[in-house]
Design an enzyme around this catalytic site. Structure first.
Site, PDB file in Angstrom:
ATOM      1  N   HIS A 170       0.987  -1.104   0.013  1.00  0.00           N
ATOM      2  CA  HIS A 170      -0.085   0.139  -0.240  1.00  0.00           C
ATOM      3  C   HIS A 170       0.818   1.184  -0.104  1.00  0.00           C
ATOM      4  O   HIS A 170       1.108   2.158   0.789  1.00  0.00           O
ATOM      5  CB  HIS A 170      -0.977  -0.161   0.537  1.00  0.00           C
ATOM      6  CG  HIS A 170      -2.375  -1.026   1.024  1.00  0.00           C
ATOM      7  ND1 HIS A 170      -3.073  -1.030  -0.055  1.00  0.00           N
ATOM      8  CD2 HIS A 170      -2.234  -2.242   1.315  1.00  0.00           C
ATOM      9  CE1 HIS A 170      -3.773  -1.668  -0.011  1.00  0.00           C
ATOM     10  NE2 HIS A 170      -3.475  -2.748   1.281  1.00  0.00           N
ATOM     11  N   ARG A 210       6.762  -5.987   3.239  1.00  0.00           N
ATOM     12  CA  ARG A 210       5.570  -6.624   2.528  1.00  0.00           C
ATOM     13  C   ARG A 210       5.568  -6.895   1.225  1.00  0.00           C
ATOM     14  O   ARG A 210       5.464  -5.077   0.409  1.00  0.00           O
ATOM     15  CB  ARG A 210       4.240  -6.039   3.451  1.00  0.00           C
ATOM     16  CG  ARG A 210       3.168  -6.888   3.048  1.00  0.00           C
ATOM     17  CD  ARG A 210       1.641  -6.317   3.292  1.00  0.00           C
ATOM     18  NE  ARG A 210       0.767  -5.090   3.223  1.00  0.00           N
ATOM     19  CZ  ARG A 210       0.217  -4.227   4.162  1.00  0.00           C
ATOM     20  NH1 ARG A 210      -0.614  -5.388   4.560  1.00  0.00           N
ATOM     21  NH2 ARG A 210       0.143  -3.468   4.216  1.00  0.00           N
ATOM     22  N   ASP A 235      -8.943  -4.686   5.595  1.00  0.00           N
ATOM     23  CA  ASP A 235      -9.932  -5.645   4.615  1.00  0.00           C
ATOM     24  C   ASP A 235     -10.269  -6.317   5.386  1.00  0.00           C
ATOM     25  O   ASP A 235     -11.543  -6.970   4.529  1.00  0.00           O
ATOM     26  CB  ASP A 235      -8.800  -6.548   3.708  1.00  0.00           C
ATOM     27  CG  ASP A 235      -7.925  -5.495   2.718  1.00  0.00           C
ATOM     28  OD1 ASP A 235      -8.677  -4.932   1.831  1.00  0.00           O
ATOM     29  OD2 ASP A 235      -7.157  -5.181   2.920  1.00  0.00           O
ATOM     30  N   GLU A 255      -6.798 -11.480   5.489  1.00  0.00           N
ATOM     31  CA  GLU A 255      -7.752 -10.135   5.805  1.00  0.00           C
ATOM     32  C   GLU A 255      -8.814 -10.630   4.920  1.00  0.00           C
ATOM     33  O   GLU A 255      -9.541  -9.709   4.370  1.00  0.00           O
ATOM     34  CB  GLU A 255      -6.663  -9.077   4.446  1.00  0.00           C
ATOM     35  CG  GLU A 255      -5.999  -9.474   4.103  1.00  0.00           C
ATOM     36  CD  GLU A 255      -4.779  -8.645   3.699  1.00  0.00           C
ATOM     37  OE1 GLU A 255      -5.042  -7.641   3.994  1.00  0.00           O
ATOM     38  OE2 GLU A 255      -4.269  -8.581   2.608  1.00  0.00           O
ATOM     39  N   ASP A 268      16.806 -12.133  -2.313  1.00  0.00           N
ATOM     40  CA  ASP A 268      18.640 -11.761  -2.879  1.00  0.00           C
ATOM     41  C   ASP A 268      18.796 -10.839  -2.021  1.00  0.00           C
ATOM     42  O   ASP A 268      19.676 -10.137  -1.919  1.00  0.00           O
ATOM     43  CB  ASP A 268      18.546 -11.711  -4.299  1.00  0.00           C
ATOM     44  CG  ASP A 268      18.211 -13.119  -5.265  1.00  0.00           C
ATOM     45  OD1 ASP A 268      18.379 -14.083  -4.320  1.00  0.00           O
ATOM     46  OD2 ASP A 268      17.971 -13.352  -6.421  1.00  0.00           O
TER      47      ASP A 268
HETATM   48 MG   LIG Z   1      -4.638  -6.293   3.045  1.00  0.00          MG
END
Ligand SMILES: [Mg+2]
Ligand SMILES: [Mg+2]
Ligand SMILES: [Mg+2]
Ligand SMILES: [Mg+2]
Ligand SMILES: [Mg+2]
Ligand SMILES: [Mg+2]
Lengths: 238, 238, 238, 238, 238, 238
Positions: free
Chosen positions: F48, F73, F177, F151, F87
């Protein structure tokens, strides 16, 4: 702080012509400079450029104070990319290479929050002005403008079905790809291509949606306007 | 301005050995510095690095005046990524993890314009020198060099089928992944892996395509050359 | 690899008119795009912009393959800044706000190696193509082109003395600052300013140096050409 | 969190040889890659490169976890530049082109807090680990290592006076500029220059300070070591 | 497009308290996030940070649509740096380490166009909204707000003289440097320092100018407000 | 150099509470500043935000010396993205929007080397400290920590199956969510949502895995802790 309204979406609904420019060079100084030039909209293109996510965000920031609307073209009809661009505060999207009503519906779903779609939810983003916009999650969809790009001979045959997808706010004809798909690569000004473009514009208009295109050919632009085109990009920044 | 020819593609066709270096550190100064070192080619790697799209473009710019050819490895066999890299002016691609002839054909399609493929068309990009190259759309395919990477035991079994796909210009063997897939993770110099690499090179060569590899093992490089390898990377920049 | 010759310096010596553009937006894509437009030179401006050192270098890289010459304007007549720009490979400099022969001589000293000047020596830089150019240190000076900017009423009175400084390759008149210094801020097209500009051009030419200016006023440009101006910038990128 | 000690300064005091590499290519990935190579120190050069302030900071961050010490060379003996580099957390500085004891004293003053110097005070910076290091302001000076660069024939004559300036922790001889100042531009390996370098090293050592140099000439490096050099850079990253 | 007014300057004139935050981390997303937090002003600090010129510009862009005023602190009282920041559109400046009226006058000169000062003139910059603001050159000075920083014991003695310099719009007391200059390095909360700060604020106020400071000490802030401080920064972003 | 151990993974196994912060603003200075604040972990969010790959890498570098663990994330459960982040040296991942055990297994496969998974192999990367970590390929998996995000209402029903997938090291509940999927968009504090969150935490715990969540609601955080939550993020950086 209130939800930024989308004047471009309103203009499209009112069928007020919107003259724009293609922006394929990244950079916030460049974007602000273009924003000062008087165009109704500018298209930040990431499909045929190397403009990346942080740069798009900085360009949206630079354009924000100007009476010009920044639309963004993602690299593809990709929900993850759209989610990130939405959170960065983009409100208008031009989705490349939409071939069918199903693909158009997929794009609509990506830019709308549940239950109207599947856009992921984050509370604190530039889109919600870091949480300051009250009820952002329930009001955001209304100011999103989704434009899909029809750019093959096959896609043209599906215009009416695509136009019937709720949440599609306009259809754009991409002459360059259309020319290639019709056997005239590199020749978007071929008469057959122009005819197809103009026919497409008429059918989009007849189907109840605003039509758009990009062309540097003044003659075609004039004929497109006569055919009903509403949002037209008339130049490229490179 | 004329279409830049692809000397690396020509050299591969002529089976002229091309010695290269892996470039996983981003940056145009770094790239230009490497370009001055005398390698025939350098591989800008985005698969196993964080090098991003704008950086690749700046590296292509930096290398342009040098008699060294910059190939690019995308993160995956992904048409959207390839489209953007093509527009940025890359002409040679090394596609990771191609397992089958179908996947190879997909890559070919992504780098060629209709009707030979599905590459999206944009008129004004770095690839077409901002529209200055006449007939770019119809001539671009000829100078694109597509190399696919065979890097699992399973993919090795498909070498002949992959080599038979029109538009594949060379096959590269990735020893590191191959070693892992053969049960020797982290040990690309294991004799079984080396045998598989050399056998692969012979079969690629027999199938009528130039073979390539990356290795820092001088002994393996020598044996690979004897087996017919044409484009070999012998060092890594990190 | 051989020392890059400076075609712009040669053209100035031959009094071949050089038409240029001001580039105040940073970025290598932007620079390459401009480089493809056919200008004889482009001025990368860091004085009245936020373009920084790494960006200048990336722009020099992007422009390198094109038949356009990239000159750089530092923020000031500053030897440290010039040293870094020289090492980045810039060969032509436009020095702002030179008021006297002594200041001009200072600039000359900064861009020349000992014993002709005081430029710091580094063996391995982009300027020397990372050490590949033989005898770079002894040959570099010959391809450096130093232009100084005369931009106040007082500086105008010193034109002949400034022109007499060995190593000054041309004198540029800056109408915007000149206008301000003459009491017409924001009005470089005032007749008094234009007269001063044209008079300056004539005196520079009479003093044996090529004269230059930046103006977006076609009428003034025409009169300047008649007065002998050689290197003229006719547009700005913002 | 405790004040990071400066192992390089301690090694210099103990006359433990420190082998280093010149780093003129910016970027934190590049820096971390170099940091893993086993050098005792690396010199982040901003004098003869376009490496800028944010990049230096990111390189200091990247090198931090490694047993390698990152020294920084500013563009000049400039207190403002030094102030910013100090706040970014650099602890060792190589000051270019110090000609006299007075200039050396100026550099010392710039890197020390009042009353020992004139370094500006900021409470919350990377240097103080954002305020977490107790008594940073009173303890910082002790871990700053100040090296000055003697690089002209004239400066060589002042070695003893420069070495006598309290707060100078070492003297570095720059062969490239020295060669130019002695009339051998581009030829740092000329016997006269080498003699001057070696003589300088002996005199610095005799004056009670560790001497250093950069050279890619193994023979000179060996003779310099015999003459007493302590901190030597033996390679350049470009 | 009209000249952006400077609400911060107006507030200072009206002695309306302005609560601010120090911003030493670069980046436009960070800046916009801070701008949404409700502070009256934020200080983009380049003196004790590595924030560079392009980043300052992008931060000014990000903050532009918010009811927050972005002031900029240059690295030093440096006319070249100020010229570039002015062209980038900054309107309020906090000049570090002003010791005398002469230095204050130098700063005033740098931010004003001739004949009131020596600011260099460029027609097309972000400051003039790329030339769209009518009469920018003659009107710009009026909206520039120049604040000078008094931060040594010696400078404190000159407050009345500094305040008498026409064009100085406010005086800021820097407790950290003041503490160091008074023999209390790292201890800006020492009673002697606090007394000096409060006395300074009273004298600035008595001299007819708004006074400001940065402190994270709520007690000192309260006493400073009682003493008349108008623009106070109460937090730091790191 | 030895393989960096993953203290966060160890803490989760030991059920030692880990308090964290969400980091959606890119930049290594920002990251280091946050790393100094005492959190057990920080989540570099690219889902996000517009934080891109090179920025993530520079943030991992900046955080490395601190006793704080940086989790990442990705934008999606995408093997190519994960390969590049791995990596770059990331060891802990929070995978968004995992709905089923099959999707969880896909994520596990992406972060493990053959034969345990399908992670691509590169010998010389930041992850292996440029090849210096012995046996990196065979030992890396052990220090990777894979967290999946549940979620939606539907995903909640699959908790036990997801928890049973070998290689899933923890399950995170995304309230924002989840709220949207339950018909309360923008209202993650609705009692029904809170009940679902707490029930989820209990079931994850009962299924033998550590549970986590992000919430700025102190009351919910307390109830979540009582329900067994182990890794909790309690703030967001914007
Ligand atoms: Mg989410
Ligand atoms: Mg298209
Ligand atoms: Mg591989
Ligand atoms: Mg000027
Ligand atoms: Mg030197
Ligand atoms: Mg201060």
């Amino acid at each position: 702080m209130d939800l930024p309204l989308n004047p471009f979406k309103a203009a499209l609904r009112a069928r007020t012509p919107q003259i724009g420019i293609w922006c394929a060079i990244g950079g916030s100084v460049h974007a602000e400079s273009l924003a000062s030039c008087g165009f109704d909209w500018l298209l930040i293109d990431t499909e045929h450029s190397t403009v990346d996510m942080p740069t798009v965000q900085s360009m949206l920031q630079a354009v924000a104070p100007y009476p010009t609307h920044a639309a963004v073209r993602p690299g593809w009809n990709d929900a993850v990319e759209l989610k990130r661009l939405l959170d960065a505060g983009a409100q208008t999207f031009l989705i490349p290479y939409v071939q069918t009503a199903a693909e158009a519906a997929q794009a609509v779903s990506a830019v709308r929050y549940p239950p109207n779609g599947t856009r992921g939810v984050a509370g604190i983003t530039r889109a919600s002005r870091f949480g300051l916009i009250p009820d952002y999650t329930s009001r955001a969809d209304a100011e999103i403008c989704l434009l899909v790009q029809v750019e093959t001979a096959q896609a043209l045959t599906n215009i009416e079905e695509i136009a019937a997808v709720p949440g599609v706010d306009g259809i754009f004809i991409g002459p360059a790809d259309l020319a290639a798909s019709m056997g005239y690569p590199g020749n978007p000004d071929h008469p057959d291509v122009q005819d197809a473009v103009l026919d497409g514009i008429r059918r989009i208009t007849a189907a109840g949606l605003p039509a758009g295109l990009l062309s540097l050919n003044p003659d075609l632009l004039e004929r497109a306007a006569a055919a009903g085109s509403v949002f037209t990009a008339v130049d490229v920044d490179q």
